[in-house]
Design an enzyme around this catalytic site. Structure first.
Site, PDB file in Angstrom:
ATOM      1  CG  ASN A 115      -1.787  -1.081   0.854  1.00 19.24           C
ATOM      2  OD1 ASN A 115      -1.832  -1.684   0.149  1.00 19.24           O
ATOM      3  ND2 ASN A 115      -2.770  -1.299   2.161  1.00 19.24           N
ATOM      4  CB  THR A 160     -17.544  37.653 -29.623  1.00 19.84           C
ATOM      5  OG1 THR A 160     -18.529  38.508 -30.418  1.00 19.84           O
ATOM      6  CG2 THR A 160     -16.244  38.648 -29.446  1.00 19.84           C
ATOM      7  CG  HIS A 161     -21.498  35.429 -29.935  1.00 16.68           C
ATOM      8  ND1 HIS A 161     -22.360  34.668 -29.037  1.00 16.68           N
ATOM      9  CD2 HIS A 161     -21.227  36.799 -29.589  1.00 16.68           C
ATOM     10  CE1 HIS A 161     -22.646  35.846 -28.048  1.00 16.68           C
ATOM     11  NE2 HIS A 161     -21.632  36.899 -28.219  1.00 16.68           N
ATOM     12  CB  SER A 282     -10.767  11.147 -48.808  1.00 16.29           C
ATOM     13  OG  SER A 282     -11.665  10.409 -49.129  1.00 16.29           O
ATOM     14  CG  ASN A 290     -10.242  14.695 -44.740  1.00 18.23           C
ATOM     15  OD1 ASN A 290     -10.695  15.966 -45.287  1.00 18.23           O
ATOM     16  ND2 ASN A 290     -10.078  13.541 -44.942  1.00 18.23           N
ATOM     17  CD  GLN A 327      -4.744  -3.592  -9.158  1.00 18.79           C
ATOM     18  OE1 GLN A 327      -4.007  -3.929  -8.401  1.00 18.79           O
ATOM     19  NE2 GLN A 327      -5.597  -4.160  -9.842  1.00 18.79           N
TER      20      GLN A 327
HETATM   21  N1  ARG Z   1      -1.216  -3.481  -7.534  1.00 14.86           N
HETATM   22  C1  ARG Z   1      -1.888  -2.586  -6.134  1.00 14.86           C
HETATM   23  C2  ARG Z   1      -2.443  -1.232  -6.709  1.00 14.86           C
HETATM   24  O1  ARG Z   1      -1.946  -0.699  -7.832  1.00 14.86           O
HETATM   25  C3  ARG Z   1      -0.828  -2.420  -5.310  1.00 14.86           C
HETATM   26  C4  ARG Z   1      -1.353  -2.405  -3.858  1.00 14.86           C
HETATM   27  C5  ARG Z   1      -1.837  -3.782  -3.509  1.00 14.86           C
HETATM   28  N2  ARG Z   1      -2.190  -3.525  -2.150  1.00 14.86           N
HETATM   29  C6  ARG Z   1      -3.033  -4.628  -1.475  1.00 14.86           C
HETATM   30  N3  ARG Z   1      -3.245  -4.423  -0.206  1.00 14.86           N
HETATM   31  N4  ARG Z   1      -3.702  -5.594  -2.242  1.00 14.86           N
HETATM   32  O2  ARG Z   1      -3.335  -0.526  -6.132  1.00 14.86           O
END
Ligand code: ARG
Length: 441
Positions: A115, A160-161, A282, A290, A327
């Protein structure tokens, strides 16, 4: 897929291997392998700290560091095989480390969690990405500045517009974009400033009981300081949102310029011709050229905005601390980065190669009674008329010109005097677009 190898990192309490679909939904390796350099850099900083704090022996730390460098080399020479059953970049690297140096590899993850690891990697990556984006914005600014210098005297209609409003110079128009880009740069730098804190050491969420030194890892990795709160460190993605938002805003600026290039290069406008290098033909209509690059820059801004909305939606109402939802942040960020840098390069290419049709621009600037405001201003300054009245008188003169099918400066003095008898020959200087532009310098 062997049951053991598939979860050597966390399989202890499991009797069954994960379903193939579970593996598929869980894996992020295809996306996050892009973080390998930052992941190894983060791990080396971490293991050095573990050694320095006596949590690992110096010899263990050195062995792990050497192994990590070997892994890095394998990845960079294309020898490394990323495996989906190892989920993500962190576990792929650690698994290979174990193959290379044996069980001591297992000590790398002491006082750390994926984490804090992933978010550290990601901040490191993004800090570099911002430097690169700044560089691409800088190149586009250079192109814009060059064109601005070349077109200080190039008169064009201002709108403008999307209706002709007042004559301006192409320099003024392009410089507006250069200024937007300058602000985009500050938005990225501002985000960079706030993300410059190191989450490492927050571990899973609650910090660690090992005597770690978070200042040391923060310093080693080039962060200003550690993130103070451990829950905040692992669960906050506002740095992601800020990055995506800066990308979306910059991209929206590019889309406006792109739209103008599309319009300007039409037969109807005829202001510019884009180079062959940034246009396409094209397959059915042989005469066509284009402005696909411009259209794609315009279109891709939808995608970059989508990435921001995606992550705002993912983060909304997510409880503390880490959740796997997060993730999804990598896909959004990598895509916005790739898309934006590509668009910046395409825009530089289009602008540096475009041909400007000055005569056509000038001719069009004279259309649409673009100096009507100057006429009203003349009535105010020369005849002392209140602006509201001058506006009204000018409106009548425009109507007369329209009826005669003439431009304002082709209207006879007698005709103008039939509407306002105070008007003299001197008024004609106010009606020339060149003069009108010069007076507002
Ligand atoms: N692949 C995970 C992500 O990108 C890494 C962290 C995963 N953490 C976990 N507690 N499973 O967030």
């Amino acid at each position: 897929m062997s049951k053991k190898s598939s979860h050597q990192m966390w399989g202890g309490r499991f009797d069954q291997a994960p379903d193939d679909i579970m593996v598929q939904i869980n894996a992020s390796i295809d996306v996050d392998k892009r973080l390998y350099k930052q992941d190894i850099r983060g791990s080396i900083a971490h293991v050095k700290m573990l050694g320095a704090c006596g949590i690992l022996t110096k010899a263990e730390a050195r062995k792990i560091e050497k192994g990590l460098n070997k892994v890095l080399q394998e990845i960079e020479t294309g020898k490394f095989v990323f495996k989906i059953e190892l989920e993500d970049v962190h576990m792929n690297i650690e698994a290979r480390l174990k193959e290379l140096i044996g069980d001591v590899a297992g000590k790398l993850h002491t006082a750390r969690s994926r984490n804090d690891q992933v978010v550290t990697d990601f901040r490191l990556w993004m800090k570099e990405a911002i430097v690169e984006i700044e560089r691409h914005i800088g190149s586009l600014q250079d192109v814009l500045n060059k064109q601005t210098k070349a077109h200080k005297e190039t008169i064009m209609p201002g709108f403008t517009h999307l209706q002709i409003a007042q004559p301006v110079t192409l320099a003024l128009h392009l410089q507006a974009y250069a200024d937007m880009l300058a602000r985009d740069k500050t938005r990225f730098l501002d985000a960079l400033e706030r993300m410059d804190e190191c989450p490492l050491g927050a571990c899973a969420l609650a910090g660690t009981s090992y005597p770690t030194d978070r200042n040391m890892t923060a310093k080693e990795l080039g962060f200003r300081q550690p993130v103070r709160n451990t829950l905040d460190a692992v669960s906050s993605r506002d740095f992601v949102l800020e990055f995506l938002s800066a990308c979306a805003i910059c991209s929206s600026h590019l889309s406006r310029l792109a739209e103008e290039l599309v319009l300007w290069s039409t037969t109807q406008f005829g202001f510019i011709t884009l180079s062959d290098r940034f246009t396409t033909g094209s397959s059915i209509m042989p005469q066509k050229k284009n402005p696909d690059a411009a259209e794609l820059v315009r279109g891709k801004s939808g995608r970059v905005t989508g990435n921001l909305v995606q992550m705002l939606t993912v983060m909304k109402a997510l409880p503390l601390a880490y959740n796997k939802d997060m993730q999804e942040d990598k896909t959004a960020v990598f895509d916005s980065f790739d898309t934006l840098t590509l668009c910046l390069k395409a825009m530089s290419g289009m602008l540096s190669g475009m041909k400007v049709h000055k005569d056509r621009l000038l001719q069009d600037a004279e259309n649409g009674y673009s100096t009507a405001t100057d006429l009203a201003d003349w009535l105010v300054t020369e005849l002392g008329m209140p602006f509201r009245q001058a506006h009204h008188v000018t409106g009548k003169i425009v109507k007369l010109a329209e009826k005669q099918g003439k431009k304002l400066d082709r209207l006879s003095l007698a005709d103008m005097r039939s509407i306002e008898k105070g008007i003299t020959q001197d008024v004609y200087k106010a009606l020339s677009v060149v003069h009108a532009v010069k007076r507002r310098a």
